[in-house]
Design a protein around this motif. Structure first.
Motif, PDB file in Angstrom:
ATOM      1  N   GLY A  61      27.954  36.039  64.993  1.00 38.28           N
ATOM      2  CA  GLY A  61      29.231  36.145  65.664  1.00 38.28           C
ATOM      3  C   GLY A  61      30.432  36.549  64.834  1.00 38.28           C
ATOM      4  N   ALA A  62      30.242  36.973  63.586  1.00 36.89           N
ATOM      5  CA  ALA A  62      31.383  37.470  62.800  1.00 36.89           C
ATOM      6  C   ALA A  62      31.991  38.662  63.546  1.00 36.89           C
ATOM      7  N   VAL A  63      33.333  38.763  63.542  1.00 38.56           N
ATOM      8  CA  VAL A  63      33.984  39.829  64.321  1.00 38.56           C
ATOM      9  C   VAL A  63      34.337  41.062  63.504  1.00 38.56           C
ATOM     10  N   ASP A  64      34.454  40.900  62.210  1.00 40.26           N
ATOM     11  CA  ASP A  64      34.817  42.005  61.312  1.00 40.26           C
ATOM     12  C   ASP A  64      33.925  41.880  60.094  1.00 40.26           C
ATOM     13  N   VAL A  65      33.010  42.824  59.895  1.00 43.23           N
ATOM     14  CA  VAL A  65      32.043  42.745  58.810  1.00 43.23           C
ATOM     15  C   VAL A  65      32.149  44.009  57.968  1.00 43.23           C
ATOM     16  N   VAL A  66      32.412  43.808  56.663  1.00 38.20           N
ATOM     17  CA  VAL A  66      32.578  44.912  55.724  1.00 38.20           C
ATOM     18  C   VAL A  66      31.573  44.737  54.591  1.00 38.20           C
ATOM     19  N   ALA A  67      30.909  45.818  54.226  1.00 38.89           N
ATOM     20  CA  ALA A  67      30.021  45.812  53.066  1.00 38.89           C
ATOM     21  C   ALA A  67      30.572  46.766  52.028  1.00 38.89           C
ATOM     22  N   VAL A  68      30.451  46.389  50.761  1.00 40.18           N
ATOM     23  CA  VAL A  68      30.753  47.271  49.641  1.00 40.18           C
ATOM     24  C   VAL A  68      29.444  47.475  48.895  1.00 40.18           C
ATOM     25  N   GLU A  69      29.079  48.727  48.703  1.00 38.14           N
ATOM     26  CA  GLU A  69      27.837  49.082  48.005  1.00 38.14           C
ATOM     27  C   GLU A  69      28.080  50.387  47.270  1.00 38.14           C
ATOM     28  N   GLN A  70      27.548  50.494  46.053  1.00 39.40           N
ATOM     29  CA  GLN A  70      27.789  51.698  45.255  1.00 39.40           C
ATOM     30  C   GLN A  70      26.784  52.817  45.509  1.00 39.40           C
ATOM     31  N   TRP A  71      25.607  52.507  45.995  1.00 35.05           N
ATOM     32  CA  TRP A  71      24.557  53.507  46.141  1.00 35.05           C
ATOM     33  C   TRP A  71      24.610  54.120  47.535  1.00 35.05           C
ATOM     34  N   GLY A  72      24.739  55.434  47.616  1.00 32.21           N
ATOM     35  CA  GLY A  72      24.887  56.139  48.885  1.00 32.21           C
ATOM     36  C   GLY A  72      23.756  55.904  49.867  1.00 32.21           C
ATOM     37  N   LYS A  73      22.509  55.910  49.389  1.00 29.52           N
ATOM     38  CA  LYS A  73      21.374  55.684  50.291  1.00 29.52           C
ATOM     39  C   LYS A  73      21.430  54.287  50.891  1.00 29.52           C
ATOM     40  N   ALA A  74      21.857  53.319  50.093  1.00 26.65           N
ATOM     41  CA  ALA A  74      21.976  51.954  50.602  1.00 26.65           C
ATOM     42  C   ALA A  74      23.102  51.871  51.633  1.00 26.65           C
ATOM     43  N   CYS A  75      24.204  52.570  51.392  1.00 26.26           N
ATOM     44  CA  CYS A  75      25.310  52.586  52.363  1.00 26.26           C
ATOM     45  C   CYS A  75      24.836  53.108  53.711  1.00 26.26           C
ATOM     46  N   ALA A  76      24.079  54.197  53.688  1.00 30.79           N
ATOM     47  CA  ALA A  76      23.561  54.769  54.936  1.00 30.79           C
ATOM     48  C   ALA A  76      22.621  53.794  55.632  1.00 30.79           C
ATOM     49  N   LEU A  77      21.812  53.095  54.871  1.00 30.48           N
ATOM     50  CA  LEU A  77      20.879  52.128  55.449  1.00 30.48           C
ATOM     51  C   LEU A  77      21.622  50.935  56.055  1.00 30.48           C
ATOM     52  N   ILE A  78      22.641  50.435  55.357  1.00 31.27           N
ATOM     53  CA  ILE A  78      23.449  49.334  55.897  1.00 31.27           C
ATOM     54  C   ILE A  78      24.056  49.759  57.227  1.00 31.27           C
ATOM     55  N   GLN A  79      24.659  50.946  57.256  1.00 33.06           N
ATOM     56  CA  GLN A  79      25.282  51.456  58.487  1.00 33.06           C
ATOM     57  C   GLN A  79      24.255  51.508  59.616  1.00 33.06           C
ATOM     58  N   GLU A  80      23.081  52.025  59.312  1.00 27.23           N
ATOM     59  CA  GLU A  80      22.021  52.125  60.333  1.00 27.23           C
ATOM     60  C   GLU A  80      21.596  50.742  60.816  1.00 27.23           C
ATOM     61  N   ASN A  81      21.368  49.825  59.885  1.00 27.13           N
ATOM     62  CA  ASN A  81      20.961  48.469  60.265  1.00 27.13           C
ATOM     63  C   ASN A  81      22.022  47.793  61.128  1.00 27.13           C
ATOM     64  N   TRP A  82      23.273  47.916  60.737  1.00 30.22           N
ATOM     65  CA  TRP A  82      24.346  47.239  61.454  1.00 30.22           C
ATOM     66  C   TRP A  82      24.633  47.867  62.817  1.00 30.22           C
ATOM     67  N   GLN A  83      24.500  49.189  62.914  1.00 26.69           N
ATOM     68  CA  GLN A  83      24.747  49.866  64.202  1.00 26.69           C
ATOM     69  C   GLN A  83      23.865  49.272  65.300  1.00 26.69           C
ATOM     70  N   GLY A  84      22.646  48.932  64.926  1.00 27.44           N
ATOM     71  CA  GLY A  84      21.713  48.380  65.904  1.00 27.44           C
ATOM     72  C   GLY A  84      21.997  46.941  66.288  1.00 27.44           C
ATOM     73  N   LEU A  85      22.886  46.281  65.565  1.00 27.36           N
ATOM     74  CA  LEU A  85      23.161  44.858  65.813  1.00 27.36           C
ATOM     75  C   LEU A  85      24.552  44.590  66.371  1.00 27.36           C
ATOM     76  N   ALA A  86      25.510  45.421  65.984  1.00 26.94           N
ATOM     77  CA  ALA A  86      26.913  45.158  66.330  1.00 26.94           C
ATOM     78  C   ALA A  86      27.144  45.250  67.830  1.00 26.94           C
ATOM     79  N   GLN A  87      27.911  44.308  68.322  1.00 29.99           N
ATOM     80  CA  GLN A  87      28.345  44.292  69.715  1.00 29.99           C
ATOM     81  C   GLN A  87      29.672  45.051  69.797  1.00 29.99           C
ATOM     82  N   PRO A  88      30.075  45.483  71.001  1.00 30.98           N
ATOM     83  CA  PRO A  88      31.309  46.270  71.130  1.00 30.98           C
ATOM     84  C   PRO A  88      32.556  45.593  70.543  1.00 30.98           C
ATOM     85  N   GLN A  89      32.624  44.280  70.580  1.00 33.06           N
ATOM     86  CA  GLN A  89      33.803  43.576  70.068  1.00 33.06           C
ATOM     87  C   GLN A  89      33.760  43.371  68.550  1.00 33.06           C
TER      88      GLN A  89
END
Length: 179
Positions: A61-89
């Motif tokens: 239920g966190a409403v604002d989630v930010v990740a900091v990562e230096q590796w580009g491939k990991a950034c893309a993977l985080i985005q992909e993983n989170w897109q599938g979980l995040a609710q509209p709010q």
């Protein structure tokens, strides 16, 4: 490799050991300790890796989630993983860069929960804790958990106050708060 989080949800991970997902036992322990302190809160995941900690925060239920990562491939993977979980709010953001230097881009934002898990041999512990304090990233009454090797001591970093350290095998979690 597939990693599972709360609700038996699957996350993708990168091959090899470039990113080291937080062990399920440690992840579960942290969320048991912070039980009730994640819903509706702002979460910052430093050295995000696969994004498992932020994904868990989203699911809790966190409403604002930010990740900091230096590796580009990991950034893309985080985005992909989170897109599938995040609710509209829920707001998600992945920031590519190295801690502690990239933290200045977050000035003006405060987080209720910060999770910091760099490579254990890293020399960025002290400078990152100092940057969190300097840039006022931890909200008043906020909590910071730092994952590290149990034999590593963390430097003091006023005004952040070390509350306690819990050890889980070869992993320690040190908890700081913002008075």
């Amino acid at each position: 490799m597939t990693l599972r989080i709360i609700g038996n949800r699957a996350l993708k991970t990168l091959p090899g050991e470039t990113t080291r997902p937080t062990a399920a036992r440690v992840r579960e322990a942290l969320f048991n300790i912070w039980q009730g302190d994640v819903d509706g809160k702002r979460w910052l995941d430093l050295c995000g890796g696969s994004g498992s900690m932020g994904a868990e925060a989203l699911c809790r239920g966190a409403v604002d989630v930010v990740a900091v990562e230096q590796w580009g491939k990991a950034c893309a993977l985080i985005q992909e993983n989170w897109q599938g979980l995040a609710q509209p709010q829920q707001r998600i953001q992945v920031v590519r860069g190295q801690v502690p230097g990239i933290l200045k881009t977050l000035v003006g934002r405060e987080f209720d929960c910060i999770y910091f898990d760099p490579p254990y041999a890293s020399e960025c512990y002290g400078p990152t804790l100092a940057a969190i304090a300097q840039h006022h990233l931890l909200a008043p009454q906020g909590q910071l958990a730092v994952e590290h090797h149990p034999q590593r001591s963390l430097p003091p970093c006023p005004p952040l106050t070390l509350h306690r350290t819990k050890v889980y095998g070869n992993t320690a979690l040190s908890f700081f708060y913002q008075p």
